[in-house]
Design a protein around this motif. Structure first.
Motif, PDB file in Angstrom:
ATOM      1  N   THR A  77       0.830  -1.206   0.000  1.00  0.00           N
ATOM      2  CA  THR A  77       0.000   0.000   0.000  1.00  0.00           C
ATOM      3  C   THR A  77       0.862   1.252   0.000  1.00  0.00           C
ATOM      4  O   THR A  77       0.561   2.215  -0.705  1.00  0.00           O
ATOM      5  N   ILE A  78       1.938   1.259   0.773  1.00  0.00           N
ATOM      6  CA  ILE A  78       2.849   2.408   0.785  1.00  0.00           C
ATOM      7  C   ILE A  78       3.360   2.668  -0.628  1.00  0.00           C
ATOM      8  O   ILE A  78       3.346   3.803  -1.112  1.00  0.00           O
ATOM      9  N   PHE A  79       3.804   1.625  -1.312  1.00  0.00           N
ATOM     10  CA  PHE A  79       4.351   1.800  -2.659  1.00  0.00           C
ATOM     11  C   PHE A  79       3.279   2.207  -3.670  1.00  0.00           C
ATOM     12  O   PHE A  79       3.539   3.010  -4.566  1.00  0.00           O
ATOM     13  N   GLU A  80       2.065   1.677  -3.536  1.00  0.00           N
ATOM     14  CA  GLU A  80       0.966   2.075  -4.433  1.00  0.00           C
ATOM     15  C   GLU A  80       0.643   3.549  -4.269  1.00  0.00           C
ATOM     16  O   GLU A  80       0.456   4.279  -5.253  1.00  0.00           O
ATOM     17  N   ASP A  86       2.993  10.264  -7.200  1.00  0.00           N
ATOM     18  CA  ASP A  86       4.273  10.657  -7.798  1.00  0.00           C
ATOM     19  C   ASP A  86       5.216  11.229  -6.734  1.00  0.00           C
ATOM     20  O   ASP A  86       5.831  12.275  -6.906  1.00  0.00           O
ATOM     21  N   ALA A  87       5.323  10.509  -5.611  1.00  0.00           N
ATOM     22  CA  ALA A  87       6.155  10.951  -4.485  1.00  0.00           C
ATOM     23  C   ALA A  87       7.616  11.051  -4.892  1.00  0.00           C
ATOM     24  O   ALA A  87       8.123  10.209  -5.632  1.00  0.00           O
ATOM     25  N   GLN A  88       8.273  12.086  -4.389  1.00  0.00           N
ATOM     26  CA  GLN A  88       9.697  12.290  -4.646  1.00  0.00           C
ATOM     27  C   GLN A  88      10.550  11.855  -3.456  1.00  0.00           C
ATOM     28  O   GLN A  88      11.747  11.660  -3.594  1.00  0.00           O
ATOM     29  N   ASP A 112      11.780  -3.293   5.272  1.00  0.00           N
ATOM     30  CA  ASP A 112      11.253  -3.752   3.986  1.00  0.00           C
ATOM     31  C   ASP A 112      11.050  -2.591   3.021  1.00  0.00           C
ATOM     32  O   ASP A 112      11.316  -2.703   1.830  1.00  0.00           O
ATOM     33  N   VAL A 113      10.570  -1.465   3.535  1.00  0.00           N
ATOM     34  CA  VAL A 113      10.353  -0.292   2.687  1.00  0.00           C
ATOM     35  C   VAL A 113      11.687   0.217   2.144  1.00  0.00           C
ATOM     36  O   VAL A 113      11.813   0.538   0.961  1.00  0.00           O
ATOM     37  N   ILE A 114      12.698   0.276   2.989  1.00  0.00           N
ATOM     38  CA  ILE A 114      14.014   0.753   2.555  1.00  0.00           C
ATOM     39  C   ILE A 114      14.561  -0.119   1.433  1.00  0.00           C
ATOM     40  O   ILE A 114      15.073   0.369   0.435  1.00  0.00           O
ATOM     41  N   VAL A 115      14.438  -1.419   1.596  1.00  0.00           N
ATOM     42  CA  VAL A 115      14.993  -2.360   0.620  1.00  0.00           C
ATOM     43  C   VAL A 115      14.282  -2.258  -0.727  1.00  0.00           C
ATOM     44  O   VAL A 115      14.916  -2.315  -1.775  1.00  0.00           O
ATOM     45  N   ARG A 116      12.962  -2.042  -0.729  1.00  0.00           N
ATOM     46  CA  ARG A 116      12.186  -2.093  -1.967  1.00  0.00           C
ATOM     47  C   ARG A 116      11.814  -0.742  -2.571  1.00  0.00           C
ATOM     48  O   ARG A 116      11.253  -0.695  -3.659  1.00  0.00           O
ATOM     49  N   ALA A 117      12.106   0.347  -1.893  1.00  0.00           N
ATOM     50  CA  ALA A 117      11.661   1.662  -2.353  1.00  0.00           C
ATOM     51  C   ALA A 117      12.339   2.075  -3.653  1.00  0.00           C
ATOM     52  O   ALA A 117      13.517   1.810  -3.866  1.00  0.00           O
ATOM     53  N   SER A 118      11.564   2.740  -4.515  1.00  0.00           N
ATOM     54  CA  SER A 118      12.110   3.248  -5.778  1.00  0.00           C
ATOM     55  C   SER A 118      12.385   4.753  -5.699  1.00  0.00           C
ATOM     56  O   SER A 118      12.810   5.347  -6.673  1.00  0.00           O
ATOM     57  N   VAL A 119      12.113   5.357  -4.540  1.00  0.00           N
ATOM     58  CA  VAL A 119      12.403   6.772  -4.300  1.00  0.00           C
ATOM     59  C   VAL A 119      13.255   6.855  -3.037  1.00  0.00           C
ATOM     60  O   VAL A 119      13.292   5.910  -2.241  1.00  0.00           O
ATOM     61  N   PRO A 120      13.948   7.976  -2.828  1.00  0.00           N
ATOM     62  CA  PRO A 120      14.728   8.112  -1.595  1.00  0.00           C
ATOM     63  C   PRO A 120      13.837   7.970  -0.359  1.00  0.00           C
ATOM     64  O   PRO A 120      12.673   8.360  -0.369  1.00  0.00           O
ATOM     65  N   VAL A 121      14.403   7.416   0.705  1.00  0.00           N
ATOM     66  CA  VAL A 121      13.673   7.188   1.948  1.00  0.00           C
ATOM     67  C   VAL A 121      14.372   7.931   3.075  1.00  0.00           C
ATOM     68  O   VAL A 121      15.584   7.816   3.248  1.00  0.00           O
ATOM     69  N   LEU A 122      13.605   8.698   3.824  1.00  0.00           N
ATOM     70  CA  LEU A 122      14.099   9.376   5.013  1.00  0.00           C
ATOM     71  C   LEU A 122      13.465   8.684   6.206  1.00  0.00           C
ATOM     72  O   LEU A 122      12.243   8.594   6.294  1.00  0.00           O
TER      73      LEU A 122
END
Length: 142
Positions: A77-80, A86-88, A112-122
């Motif tokens: 859901t986070i990734f969807e 169009d999150a940056q 899990d979010v860090i490993v799979r994210a396609s945008v920078p993660v803070l």
């Protein structure tokens, strides 16, 4: 910290909260899905927490909206939502680890979010310490 960062770069913020989906066998008795407006207007603990979080952004004059989703998969859901909006940058909260055994048994949404994210993660810790605390002070003061 996130409100200050968003204000500095002129960003809009989507505050995402994911509600659990009732198991299939209970759906006939489950209450109807809540809307963001109804949740924010209510006096539940969750409603108060979300109002307080939105108020942090409003205080810093940052455009913020509540995105309420129902899902049985937090990460998906986070990734969807990130793709739809169009999150940056993706900002996730992280609580102090409560022990290796518990973390390895339950897993970690943040990891899990860090490993799979396609945008920078803070990653924002629940209580700033050390260097982060100094950075927080610098951003707040100027």
């Amino acid at each position: 910290f996130v409100a200050t960062l968003a204000r500095c770069v002129g960003a809009e913020v989507s505050l995402l909260h994911i509600l659990p989906v009732a198991p299939e066998m209970y759906r006939a008795w489950a209450p109807p899905p809540r809307t963001g407006e109804r949740l924010l207007a209510g006096e539940s603990r969750l409603g108060r927490v979300l109002r307080d979080q939105l108020a942090i952004f409003q205080k810093d004059e940052v455009a913020a909206s509540l995105v309420l989703e129902e899902s049985d998969s937090i990460e998906r859901t986070i990734f969807e939502v990130c793709r739809r909006s169009d999150a940056q940058l993706l900002v996730v909260g992280s609580s102090p680890i409560r022990g290796r055994l518990r973390t390895s048994m339950l897993g970690s949404v943040t990891r899990d979010v860090i490993v799979r994210a396609s945008v920078p993660v803070l990653i924002v810790r629940s209580s700033p310490a050390g260097l982060l605390k100094d950075l927080w002070k610098i951003l707040r003061e100027g």
